[in-house]
Design an enzyme around this catalytic site. Structure first.
Site, PDB file in Angstrom:
ATOM      1  N   SER A 280       0.808  -1.211   0.000  1.00 36.85           N
ATOM      2  CA  SER A 280       0.000   0.000   0.000  1.00 36.85           C
ATOM      3  C   SER A 280       0.851   1.275   0.000  1.00 36.85           C
ATOM      4  CB  SER A 280      -0.960  -0.032   1.195  1.00 36.85           C
ATOM      5  OG  SER A 280      -1.939   0.969   1.089  1.00 36.85           O
TER       6      SER A 280
ATOM      7  N   ASP B 237       9.930   5.867 -10.246  1.00 42.52           N
ATOM      8  CA  ASP B 237       9.527   6.537 -11.477  1.00 42.52           C
ATOM      9  C   ASP B 237      10.226   7.884 -11.662  1.00 42.52           C
ATOM     10  OD1 ASP B 237       7.874   4.449 -12.033  1.00 42.52           O
ATOM     11  OD2 ASP B 237       5.998   5.590 -11.970  1.00 42.52           O
TER      12      ASP B 237
ATOM     13  N   LYS C 266      -0.736  -4.163  -3.267  1.00 44.64           N
ATOM     14  CA  LYS C 266      -2.031  -3.593  -2.874  1.00 44.64           C
ATOM     15  C   LYS C 266      -2.112  -2.175  -3.428  1.00 44.64           C
ATOM     16  CE  LYS C 266      -4.915  -2.278   1.062  1.00 44.64           C
ATOM     17  NZ  LYS C 266      -4.979  -0.846   0.683  1.00 44.64           N
TER      18      LYS C 266
END
Length: 439
Positions: free
Chosen positions: A306, A317, A331
């Site tokens: 999560s 990224d 998740k």
């Protein structure tokens, strides 16, 4: 909110079908529906299914071995309605709601286990540091097959958690299965779980280590303090930072955003997509990189879930850090807590989150840039080599350095990475990055 008003209608319809007055606490709330769903909102309720529901209630009340009142049956029906949506949606009674509020604030009662559901069994997502679960040796990936001798297969997570929570100091026995092996029992006592979400230290001169065990309301603030303290202890700018998110089960979305914001100066951090307007969110950096852009490694594993994956995915990224370890839990959904009357609430999945590059990690996880699996390092003793300094009449060091005969000198202080292979590899990589960056 749309679901609340429909749920109220359902209860009233059932009351009419059964022909008995039913107490129903929730009041209708204004429907908030996204564009294009007006037809869906006005769709008639399925009468055949309602008749079946009413018949089932009637049969249970008439034939079940013990008397069951309407309130209990409706509460159980609501729980089933939520638990069958997905593994993370749930109906929260007063105690559950209180516990959720306590966990996000950093203190709650229990064993210190983050659990999920898999193949009908309760699975340990991750034990929380410094809790009865972690001290008892419970590991991420363990299956809880029994609680106090009662099988957990078929139980909802809410039911299992309710059984694991209870009076402080009271003992509970969990039957676990690890890696498909033979079941074994672990007995531990419930305790007040006070989670320190951030721990930090200097591994070596210039190299900082931050571990986040769970994302709570104040985690972002704690990371900021940890960075400042490590800079002070180091006496100058750090050479590199390791951010350890292994076995971190997640937590508050805003806290994850704040943590990433401490390490980047610009760009998108995370965005979410859902059906209702207020589930469409975007979070970007505010321009304050408190890490001073030093080289960085993020550690993750199968217990990182999560909010941990939001942080790892954003830093990956944005090319801000090298992600190392093993693939995370996967998740990628966001749960919203919708309070009801009488101290109850719905915890319902309202959105999916996406990394800056548009990746959804739901059921896939964050794949590390460099895979490093957990391993054990066995140190072999050095041989008793005879050295120049041991020779009688040897020449002294021309630069005035002290002689170093065999066996002299204190042993180096043991550091966390000495028995943590993944952390040791992260530190080695970090040193290489700091050299190539000229720090």
């Amino acid at each position: 909110m749309l679901h609340l008003s429909r749920l109220t209608s359902l209860a009233l319809t059932i009351a009419l079908v059964i022909g008995a007055p039913l107490a129903f606490a929730a009041q209708p709330a204004p429907a908030v529906a996204p564009a294009g769903t007006a037809a869906t909102a006005k769709a008639p309720l399925p009468l055949e299914e309602l008749r079946t529901f009413a018949e089932v209630m009637d049969r249970i009340k008439a034939a079940y071995v013990e008397p069951v009142d309407d309130k209990t049956l409706l509460e159980n029906a609501i729980k089933g309605m939520l638990s069958n949506l997905d593994p993370h949606s749930a109906y929260l009674g007063p105690e559950d709601f209180t516990e959720l509020q306590e966990s996000t604030s950093g203190e709650f009662g229990g064993l210190g286990i983050e659990v999920g559901s898999e193949d009908g069994f309760i699975k340990v997502v991750s034990p929380i540091d410094d809790t009865p679960a972690s001290k008892a040796g419970i590991q991420a990936g363990d299956f809880i097959v029994k609680i106090n001798g009662q099988p957990t297969r078929g139980q909802t997570m809410t039911e299992a958690v309710d059984k694991m929570r209870g009076k402080i100091g009271q003992k509970i026995t969990l039957t676990l299965v690890r890696d498909g092996g033979t079941p074994f029992d672990v007995t531990l006592a419930r305790a007040v779980i006070q989670v320190k979400s951030v721990k930090s230290q200097l591994l070596e001169s210039g190299y900082g280590y931050i571990r986040i065990t769970q994302f709570q309301v104040k985690t972002g603030e704690e990371v900021s303090k940890a960075l400042a303290k490590m800079r002070k202890d180091n006496g100058k700018k750090l050479k590199g930072i390791i951010l350890d998110l292994r076995n971190n089960p997640g937590g508050v979305l805003q806290a994850a955003v704040e943590v990433v914001d401490h390490f980047i100066t610009k760009g998108l951090i995370v965005y979410t997509k859902g059906r209702i307007a207020n589930s469409e969110l975007r979070f970007s950096a505010t321009g304050k990189d408190e890490s001073e852009a030093v080289p960085m490694v993020v550690l993750i594993n199968g217990g990182s879930a999560s909010a941990s994956e939001i942080v790892a995915g954003a830093l990956q990224d944005q090319k801000r850090a090298v992600v190392m370890g093993t693939t995370s839990f996967g998740k990628g959904s966001v749960q919203t807590v919708l309070p009801l009357n009488n101290d109850r609430a719905l915890k319902i999945t309202t959105a999916l989150y996406f990394t800056p590059n548009g990746r959804s990690i739901q059921a896939q996880g964050i794949v590390p840039d460099i895979e490093v699996r957990k391993a054990k390092i066995t140190n072999e003793a050095d041989g008793d080599y005879f050295k120049e300094a041991d020779l009688q009449g040897h020449l002294g060091n021309g630069n005035g350095g002290a002689d170093k005969p065999t066996g002299s000198g204190a042993k180096p202080k043991a550091m966390p990475q000495d028995d943590d292979y993944q952390l040791a590899q992260a530190l080695s990589l970090l040193k290489g990055l700091s050299i190539t960056s000229g720090r």
